[in-house]
Design a protein around this motif. Sequence first.
Motif, PDB file in Angstrom:
ATOM      1  N   LEU A 148      35.283   1.045  15.528  1.00 26.35           N
ATOM      2  CA  LEU A 148      34.138   0.553  16.059  1.00 26.35           C
ATOM      3  C   LEU A 148      32.791   1.917  15.922  1.00 26.35           C
ATOM      4  CD1 LEU A 148      35.203  -0.763  19.547  1.00 26.35           C
ATOM      5  CD2 LEU A 148      34.208  -2.154  17.664  1.00 26.35           C
ATOM      6  N   THR A 149      31.849   1.384  15.629  1.00 27.27           N
ATOM      7  CA  THR A 149      30.514   2.160  15.550  1.00 27.27           C
ATOM      8  C   THR A 149      29.446   1.626  16.269  1.00 27.27           C
ATOM      9  OG1 THR A 149      29.656   0.983  13.711  1.00 27.27           O
ATOM     10  CG2 THR A 149      31.283   2.980  12.997  1.00 27.27           C
ATOM     11  N   HIS A 150      28.574   2.462  16.458  1.00 30.16           N
ATOM     12  CA  HIS A 150      27.403   1.986  17.365  1.00 30.16           C
ATOM     13  C   HIS A 150      26.697   0.634  16.707  1.00 30.16           C
ATOM     14  CE1 HIS A 150      27.015   5.861  19.872  1.00 30.16           C
ATOM     15  NE2 HIS A 150      28.166   5.295  20.076  1.00 30.16           N
ATOM     16  N   SER A 151      26.800   0.948  15.417  1.00 34.69           N
ATOM     17  CA  SER A 151      25.864  -0.104  14.579  1.00 34.69           C
ATOM     18  C   SER A 151      26.589  -1.444  14.771  1.00 34.69           C
ATOM     19  CB  SER A 151      25.755   0.304  13.089  1.00 34.69           C
ATOM     20  OG  SER A 151      27.016   0.157  12.582  1.00 34.69           O
ATOM     21  N   LEU A 152      27.853  -1.412  15.029  1.00 40.10           N
ATOM     22  CA  LEU A 152      28.671  -2.867  15.135  1.00 40.10           C
ATOM     23  C   LEU A 152      28.527  -3.275  16.504  1.00 40.10           C
ATOM     24  CD1 LEU A 152      32.344  -2.240  13.674  1.00 40.10           C
ATOM     25  CD2 LEU A 152      30.485  -4.013  13.005  1.00 40.10           C
ATOM     26  N   ILE A 153      28.274  -2.501  17.457  1.00 40.01           N
ATOM     27  CA  ILE A 153      27.884  -2.706  18.889  1.00 40.01           C
ATOM     28  C   ILE A 153      26.664  -3.364  18.783  1.00 40.01           C
ATOM     29  CG2 ILE A 153      27.619  -1.949  21.205  1.00 40.01           C
ATOM     30  CD1 ILE A 153      30.432  -1.732  20.409  1.00 40.01           C
ATOM     31  N   ASP A 154      25.725  -3.042  18.077  1.00 37.00           N
ATOM     32  CA  ASP A 154      24.610  -3.488  18.256  1.00 37.00           C
ATOM     33  C   ASP A 154      24.317  -5.044  17.475  1.00 37.00           C
ATOM     34  OD1 ASP A 154      23.501  -1.239  19.540  1.00 37.00           O
ATOM     35  OD2 ASP A 154      22.835  -0.414  17.638  1.00 37.00           O
ATOM     36  N   GLN A 155      25.425  -5.572  16.711  1.00 35.81           N
ATOM     37  CA  GLN A 155      25.586  -6.682  15.968  1.00 35.81           C
ATOM     38  C   GLN A 155      26.484  -7.534  16.648  1.00 35.81           C
ATOM     39  OE1 GLN A 155      25.938  -6.108  11.739  1.00 35.81           O
ATOM     40  NE2 GLN A 155      26.186  -3.919  11.809  1.00 35.81           N
ATOM     41  N   ILE A 156      26.854  -7.281  17.953  1.00 38.57           N
ATOM     42  CA  ILE A 156      27.617  -8.316  18.756  1.00 38.57           C
ATOM     43  C   ILE A 156      27.020  -9.743  18.789  1.00 38.57           C
ATOM     44  CG2 ILE A 156      28.620  -8.991  20.752  1.00 38.57           C
ATOM     45  CD1 ILE A 156      29.112  -5.890  21.267  1.00 38.57           C
ATOM     46  N   PRO A 157      27.610 -10.584  18.215  1.00 35.11           N
ATOM     47  CA  PRO A 157      26.884 -12.004  18.088  1.00 35.11           C
ATOM     48  C   PRO A 157      26.922 -12.573  19.474  1.00 35.11           C
ATOM     49  CG  PRO A 157      29.242 -12.278  17.240  1.00 35.11           C
ATOM     50  CD  PRO A 157      29.082 -10.755  17.699  1.00 35.11           C
ATOM     51  N   GLY A 158      26.093 -13.584  19.674  1.00 31.37           N
ATOM     52  CA  GLY A 158      25.918 -14.418  20.781  1.00 31.37           C
ATOM     53  C   GLY A 158      24.461 -14.137  21.687  1.00 31.37           C
ATOM     54  N   ARG A 159      24.674 -14.919  22.886  1.00 30.25           N
ATOM     55  CA  ARG A 159      23.658 -14.549  23.768  1.00 30.25           C
ATOM     56  C   ARG A 159      24.279 -14.385  25.175  1.00 30.25           C
ATOM     57  NH1 ARG A 159      22.467 -19.354  21.644  1.00 30.25           N
ATOM     58  NH2 ARG A 159      22.882 -20.345  23.734  1.00 30.25           N
ATOM     59  N   GLN A 160      23.871 -13.430  25.854  1.00 27.71           N
ATOM     60  CA  GLN A 160      24.341 -13.035  27.097  1.00 27.71           C
ATOM     61  C   GLN A 160      24.557 -14.273  28.313  1.00 27.71           C
ATOM     62  OE1 GLN A 160      22.576  -9.761  28.926  1.00 27.71           O
ATOM     63  NE2 GLN A 160      23.211  -8.411  27.616  1.00 27.71           N
ATOM     64  N   ASN A 161      23.836 -15.357  28.042  1.00 27.48           N
ATOM     65  CA  ASN A 161      23.852 -16.602  28.993  1.00 27.48           C
ATOM     66  C   ASN A 161      24.490 -17.458  28.387  1.00 27.48           C
ATOM     67  OD1 ASN A 161      22.148 -17.255  27.245  1.00 27.48           O
ATOM     68  ND2 ASN A 161      20.388 -17.778  28.609  1.00 27.48           N
ATOM     69  N   ASP A 162      25.301 -17.329  27.171  1.00 31.34           N
ATOM     70  CA  ASP A 162      26.268 -18.443  26.762  1.00 31.34           C
ATOM     71  C   ASP A 162      27.638 -17.711  26.764  1.00 31.34           C
ATOM     72  OD1 ASP A 162      27.565 -20.310  25.274  1.00 31.34           O
ATOM     73  OD2 ASP A 162      26.273 -19.902  23.240  1.00 31.34           O
ATOM     74  N   ARG A 163      28.358 -18.584  27.407  1.00 27.04           N
ATOM     75  CA  ARG A 163      29.669 -17.761  27.953  1.00 27.04           C
ATOM     76  C   ARG A 163      30.905 -18.268  26.768  1.00 27.04           C
ATOM     77  NH1 ARG A 163      30.646 -19.594  34.236  1.00 27.04           N
ATOM     78  NH2 ARG A 163      28.811 -18.291  35.108  1.00 27.04           N
ATOM     79  N   LYS A 164      30.229 -18.981  25.609  1.00 31.42           N
ATOM     80  CA  LYS A 164      31.269 -19.156  24.417  1.00 31.42           C
ATOM     81  C   LYS A 164      31.228 -18.356  23.459  1.00 31.42           C
ATOM     82  CE  LYS A 164      31.429 -24.399  25.841  1.00 31.42           C
ATOM     83  NZ  LYS A 164      30.819 -25.490  25.218  1.00 31.42           N
ATOM     84  N   THR A 165      30.115 -17.430  23.483  1.00 31.29           N
ATOM     85  CA  THR A 165      29.980 -16.556  22.612  1.00 31.29           C
ATOM     86  C   THR A 165      30.663 -14.898  23.244  1.00 31.29           C
ATOM     87  OG1 THR A 165      27.823 -15.625  23.451  1.00 31.29           O
ATOM     88  CG2 THR A 165      27.853 -17.754  21.940  1.00 31.29           C
TER      89      THR A 165
END
Length: 1368
Positions: free
Chosen positions: A322-339
């Motif tokens: 895990l790197t900070h760049s990967l953290i910034d690339q987490i896919p999805g939206r915060q209000n979409d629980r399926k992501t």
Amino acid sequence: MALGDLMPSRLSGSSASVSNHLDGLSGEEDRTGDAASQRTEPEVAAPAGANLGVRVSRAADTGMAYLPHTVVLSDFRHEGFEDCAAVGPSDNGLVSKWRPKDRMKTGCVALVLCLNIGVDPPDVIKISPCARMECWMDPYSMAAPKALETIGKALQVQYERWQPRARYKLQLDPTVEEVKKLCNTCRKYARSERVLFHYNGHGVPKPTSNGEIWVFNKSYTQYIPLPISELDSWLKSPSIYVFDCSAAGMIISAFLERQDSNSSGASVSSSKDCILLAACEAHETLPQSAEFPADVFTSCLTTPIKMALRWFCSRSLLHGSLTHSLIDQIPGRQNDRKTLLGELNWIFIAVTDTIAWNVLPHDLFQSLFRQDLLVASLFRNFLLAERIMRAANCSPVSYPLLPPTHQHHMWDAWDMAAEICLSQLQQLIADPNAEFQPSPFFTEQLTAFEVWLDHGSEHKKPPEQLPIVLQVLLSQSHRFRALVLLGRFLDMGAWAVDLALSVGIFPYVLKLLQTTAMELRQILVFIWTKILALDKSCQVDLVKDGGHAYFIRFLDSMDAYPEQRAMAAFVLAVVVDGHRRGQEACIQANLIHVCMKHLQLANPCDGQTEPLLLQWLCLCLGKLWEDFPEAQIIGKQADGPATIAPLLSEPQPEVRAAAAFALGTLIDVGSVSFGDGHGGDEDFDDDEKIKSELNIVRNLIQVAGDGSPLVRAEVAVALARFAFGHNKHLKSIAAEYWKPQSNSLLSSLPSLANVNNFSGSGPSQLMQVGSTISSRIGPVLRSSSDSTAAGRDGRISTSSPIASTGMMHGSPQSDDSSHHSDSGILIKETSTNGIINCSRSRTLDSSLYSQFFWAMCNIAKDPSPRVANLGRRTLSIIGIELVVARTARFGGGGIHQGDSSAPSQYSNLSGLARSSSWFDFNTGHLSMTFRTPPVSPPKQNYLTGLRRVCSLEFRPQQLNSPDTGLADPLIGAVGSSENSERSLLPQSTVYNWSCVHFSRPLLAGTDDSEETVARREERERMALDGIAKCQHSSNCKLGNQIASWDTKYGTGTKAALLLPFSPFVVAADENEQIRVWNYEEATLLNCFDNRESSDRGISKLCLVNELDDSLLLVASSDGNVCFWKNYTMKGKQKLVTAFSAMQGHRAAVRGTNVVMDWQQQSGYLYASGEISSILLWDIDKEQLVSSIPSSFDSSISALSASQVHWGHLAAGFVDGSVRIFDIRVPEMPVCTARPHTQRVERVVGIGFQPGLDPTKIVSASQAGDIQFLDIRNQTEPYLTIDAHRGSLTALAIHRHAPIIASGSAKQIAKVFSLRGEQLSIIRYYPTFMAQRIGSVSCLTFHPYKVLLAAGAADACVSIYADDSYQAR
């Protein structure tokens, strides 16, 4: 998971068992076991097909035929009915605290950044490398002015994620004036809403100890202090401050000092509704490590997921990948629980909510986490800031102060969930089409909640997973399981409902009513049932959101189980309870027709009909009609009375009471006829309404003698509404009863003058009463067009024919203008003002009014004190007051004819108001005496008087005369306000009482406790041991007097009872006083009055449910029956239920008792007397279920039910004959015999011989002979004993030992064996005062020991045993 797993127990308040079939939630159609088995014995009308020999042999094999396991009168309705009214759902108090007092919204956000990029403040020494990131960007990566503007916009974007609709105002490196202008502008925009003030002071010095923050001068050459007090005066409240700077705790300290000084002074601080969040304590500096951003506090508050994961990745097992760049690339939206991002955000909210709910006081949790969405988000994120910054030796602080949460174990659950989610990160980034696998976090937390449900309770720590359950309620993948578990939790009690509401489930379950998911219907209805059972205020929210329609659809669905639809009916009843908007909405949604349809579909003969559903359909309709005339009209047009009336004969008392309540609400008390102020346009409608109400009253009168006080109370309340609405006419009829009449009129009223006890007047007799009265009273109320007939205040004036001098003083005059018929009374009403103002004629059913009058007199003397009080209140509405006084009896210092003091004493005893006419009721018989004030005293007995408390207006000289002595009118002031009169109406309690059922646990098993089972098994063992000993005690000589007790009864002992498992004896006298005595310790345990209004005495004492919590059945000679619990505990006796067993039948003449006996196996009480039948009362149903014809030639004088064989009873008659009955063939007696042939006198005692043989009986007549019969040989007795010569007064037959005992008026008791041998003779010797002891009045054996209790006319009770008796 099926709902059947959730609800395995009783859901019905009636005695019917409920099977919930939770499998129904899973879509299964298995409905086996839908009906619960009630009593295993056949019903009364069952054919006599059982082989008696087979039954006997089977009983002998088991040895349990003697010990019936039937238990009666143990339902919820028997718990304190007389004590107080039940309280229904509350709309205030404990359960209403969950509602936030004031919903708050943050309307404006002021962002103040004092960064002064490129210039470090003088009091800060930075390390290298140092934290530089502000809002996740490097301020040194671009020109300072642009960096400042970019950071400001980024901060606004970060806040907009939490509150997008607020107004945002930005000030970058401002002056004091700019800050002031900003604050004033924000308060102007926000008005009464909350303002958020965010201060970043990374470019200025630390706050001062006086609570001053720093800003700039216009030329940026100086730092200018800004006191927190000025800031607070500009922003005012409500407000929230975020201070992201070193030593931020200084500001909170200064704020608290200012608040304390203000609160101690006279002025009220405006900072009461202020919230402060500070990045660190007063002595701390912000972290400078490069692993953190410079605004780590702001980052935690506004971008928690990014901050949490960045901080966590270096501590995770995945830190290598895990790197900070990967953290910034987490896919999805915060209000979409399926992501992935949505799942992490959802878990984070659940974890922080759970921590806060478990750590914070509930009031503080409500104000911080449920009142304002932005405040709630900031405080959830503040918990993260505390965790992260404490790892860097920095402690964020807040006001209000929060307890430490950084080491809460739920953070471990967050770490694990985050690690599981992040393990998929690389795969999801590499393949955008890869499917994200949700975390098991919520499944595991629901399992933990389920484990708590299996082992938790109110007295243990609450389940910490409750906020997580809330979070998953709207998730399609988890919501069903969460709802089922939530339902189980709510079922644990009011405390659980309060916890669930305080955590915030209400808006979630309200929103779920918008779903169409079929599998959620049953559990949602259950959850709403539990909520509304404790908080009625939710009715407003339901109607506002249209949620009532959901429950109406569910109620109308035939695929739901009846007990579940009953819950929907309950919810709808709460919705319309005292809520006009709810009533209107439900009428528009056709609720009346839905309820009517299902009531019509319910077949009264169908045992599968769920009584709880019938009960709540009636209650729902009643609440819908209550005080709502439009709904009442719709109900009557839908044939509501005819639909509900058959339910008055349902076997469950709760259903009958609910039906009586519903019918009563259709009686309008607001716009009543007979001159209550309505114009002629409504003639037809009013006539239809009157006709409908009269039919309702006719039906209610039929059940005025119901066996359940719950039902009779509702009938009384309903009839009170009728009395209120029709009181003008009822007062007229009551007035006619008081007027002096000629003797010829009295003699022509045999159905009244000869009624022996009006408490026994039933519908059949009342019909005769009414028809007779109508023909006599018809001429009295005559029509008149004279406007002076209506006097001042609407009362009838002295010029009215009704108040004519001749009528008032006993000379009925014939008037040619009178219009009447035998079928009714025709009143033509005219008016100038006041009440009587209807210019139309009506035919009135005077016989029904007479029936009403007598029914209310019965209710006013009900054996249940509460019901009797309702009856008296109803009589007061029509101007009659029941006055009860106990008089001395003959021989006891009573008043004798010729006593000079008789008139004054009589007036004191009777309580009758002196008037121009008198009406005298006596308990023993009804004496209708119309006369002037008395010159001779009446008969001496227990006197009950009726007096008028409201009357037609007499002449002024009469009203002012001291001789009239009319009591002050209770309801008589017709001119008084209607509201004050209506406040006198008795109120129904069946709705509130029924609501309590749903507030109790519905899912817990109803099995008896281990203590109860152990006690029953111990008593069974003791009983069987006693039976075995008794069966071998054929030669017991009961000559050893082991105890003797002077009961102090002035009238002697009428009945006695030996308790089976305690050395207690119960005795009763003619004044119905009960005494309980421990005969081994010679101590009085308890003493109480059975009833206060009877002088007929006790005829029988029986024990009910002797193997369990036993009840004392007290049968009075006038036919009244009372059941007492806790009767052995001093002052703690409770009346369980009471009724008149002879209701609807003419009671016995004076001197002849009503005879009764109790049979535990069948649960039946048998009663008879001066009637030609034996009445069968099912005590479980509290209902008269059958009437067995006995004899038209002679009345029954002795009655005995077999305690071994179900439904067998023996009766002895006044003419000396004996009959045996089997209730399975009620058409004819099994056997008829005349054993007493030498001297034909009444049978004093009768009973079945001990043992299992149902064919042998013992009968004793007053002539003194005891006959032994075998019904297989009906010609003659096989054994005769001449026990006493013409003076036999009592007979006792041991239940198991082969012995009998008889007593005589000659102070002798004898004991015989079943072979006729005299085993012992007990003589009463003169006392030391040389007074002869009275005759034997009662004998009774101990059921499981060879003990005999004998009561005498001199109040002495003695107990005899054989010489081998040993006390415990």
